[in-house]
Design a protein around this motif. Structure first.
Motif, mmCIF file in Angstrom:
data_model
loop_
_atom_site.group_PDB
_atom_site.id
_atom_site.type_symbol
_atom_site.label_atom_id
_atom_site.label_comp_id
_atom_site.label_asym_id
_atom_site.label_seq_id
_atom_site.Cartn_x
_atom_site.Cartn_y
_atom_site.Cartn_z
ATOM 1 N N ASP A 89 -6.619 -2.244 6.855
ATOM 2 C CA ASP A 89 -5.328 -1.799 7.229
ATOM 3 C C ASP A 89 -4.399 -1.516 6.002
ATOM 4 O O ASP A 89 -4.003 -2.407 5.673
ATOM 5 C CB ASP A 89 -4.769 -2.728 8.263
ATOM 6 N N GLU A 103 -8.863 4.843 11.254
ATOM 7 C CA GLU A 103 -8.952 3.543 10.268
ATOM 8 C C GLU A 103 -10.311 2.995 9.994
ATOM 9 O O GLU A 103 -11.172 2.762 10.843
ATOM 10 C CB GLU A 103 -7.954 2.533 11.063
ATOM 11 N N SER A 140 -9.789 3.130 4.045
ATOM 12 C CA SER A 140 -8.835 3.639 5.108
ATOM 13 C C SER A 140 -8.098 4.916 4.521
ATOM 14 O O SER A 140 -6.653 4.885 5.047
ATOM 15 C CB SER A 140 -8.159 2.654 6.003
ATOM 16 N N GLY A 145 -8.557 -3.790 8.915
ATOM 17 C CA GLY A 145 -8.265 -2.867 10.003
ATOM 18 C C GLY A 145 -9.480 -2.591 11.280
ATOM 19 O O GLY A 145 -9.724 -3.814 11.893
#
Length: 277
Positions: free
Chosen positions: A217, A213, A203, A100
Motif C-alpha cells: 500500500d 494495488e 503498486s 496492500g
C-alpha cells in the motif's frame, strides 16, 4: 512475407489474450490463469510460425535452458526496478503505508506474464530479429526501440516524455538483452520482472495504464521528471539512467561474444555495376 505472417500470428494471440484478460478484470485468480495461458500460447505460436516460414530450428526460443534463462531475466528486472524505487524512497517521493493486496499481486503475475511474452515475441522475436538482418544491429535497435516507445503513447495516461523514456530504457535494454544472449527467454524474464515489480510489488503505475494495488500500500508523489508522474516510475530519470547502464552492459557483453551484426553493404553485383559506370 515471413515478417507479415509472423506478425499476424503473434498479434492474433496478443489480441485474443488481451480480450480474455479484459473479460476477467477484477478477478485475480482468473487473470492469473488467462494471463499464463496467453504467455504459453504465444511461445508455441511463435515457435510454430517461425519454424514454418523460415524452415529452421527456432534456436532463439530453444527449450533447453529456458527456465534458468527466464529466471535470470526476472531477477534482473525485479532488482533493477527495486533500485529505481529505492532511489525514489530515499528522495522522499515514495512512501509505503503497509501491506496492500496479496491477491492483487497474484493477478499481476498472469497479467504481466501475458504482456511481457507477447510484446517480446512481437518486438524482439519478429521485428528486431528480421530488421537486423536487413540493416545490422545498431539501426535495428534504434528503429524498433523508437517503435516500442511510440506504441506506449496509446496508453491512458501516456506522455511523450514517458514514451521517450520507454524507447530508451526498455526498447534499448530489452533488445540489448536479446542481442547479448541471442535468446528470447532472458528479455522475456527481464520484461516480466520489471513489470511485475512495478505493479505487483511496489503498486505503482505501469506505462500509464492505471494499474490497481499490488503487494504494498504505497503512494508516489513529487516532480514529474523524478517520479514519472501519472505515467509511473518508468518515466523517471532514475529508470532511464539504470536502463541505459544495463543496456550498455548487455551491448558490451554482446560485443565480446561476437553477437553484433554489421550493417549490410551493397550487393557485389551492384557494386561492380557502379564501378563500371
Amino acid at each position: 512475407m515471413r515478417l507479415v505472417w509472423q506478425l499476424l500470428a503473434v498479434i492474433a494471440v496478443a489480441f485474443v489474450g488481451g480480450q480474455g484478460i479484459a473479460a476477467v478484470d477484477g478477478k485475480p485468480w482468473l487473470t492469473l490463469v488467462v494471463g499464463l495461458a496467453t504467455a504459453v500460447l504465444s511461445v508455441f505460436v511463435y515457435r510454430w510460425v517461425v519454424g514454418r516460414t523460415e524452415r529452421r530450428p527456432v534456436t532463439e526460443m530453444a527449450w533447453e535452458g529456458a527456465g534458468p534463462a527466464f529466471g535470470r531475466g526476472t531477477l534482473i528486472g525485479v532488482a533493477l526496478f527495486a533500485a529505481v524505487m529505492t532511489n525514489l524512497f530515499a528522495s522522499g517521493y515514495y512512501d509505503v503505508d503497509g501491506i496492500g493486496s496479496a491477491t492483487g499481486a497474484v493477478g499481476f503475475v498472469g497479467f504481466m506474464a501475458a504482456a511481457a511474452v507477447t510484446e517480446e515475441v512481437m518486438y524482439r522475436g519478429v521485428l528486431f530479429r528480421i530488421v537486423e538482418q536487413w540493416t545490422g544491429t545498431g539501426i535495428a535497435l534504434v528503429l524498433t526501440g523508437v517503435l516500442f516507445g511510440a506504441s506506449h503513447l496509446l496508453n491512458p495516461h501516456a506522455s511523450v516524455l514517458g514514451a521517450a523514456a520507454i524507447a530508451v530504457e526498455a526498447g534499448g535494454m530489452l533488445t540489448a538483452a536479446y542481442i547479448a544472449t541471442r535468446n528470447l527467454w532472458v528479455p522475456m524474464g527481464l520484461h516480466f520482472g520489471w513489470n511485475f515489480a512495478a505493479a505487483g510489488i511496489f503498486s505503482t503505475e505501469v506505462s500509464g495504464n492505471g494499474t490497481s494495488e499490488g503487494l504494498l500500500d504505497s503512494t508516489t508523489s513529487g516532480p514529474k521528471l523524478i517520479t514519472g508522474g501519472e505515467f509511473g516510475p518508468e518515466g523517471s530519470v532514475y529508470s532511464v539512467l539504470f536502463g541505459v547502464l544495463v543496456t550498455l552492459a548487455f551491448l558490451w557483453l554482446a560485443r565480446r561474444r561476437g553477437h553484433l551484426v554489421p550493417r549490410r553493404r551493397a550487393d557485389r553485383a551492384d557494386a561492380a555495376l557502379t564501378l563500371s559506370r
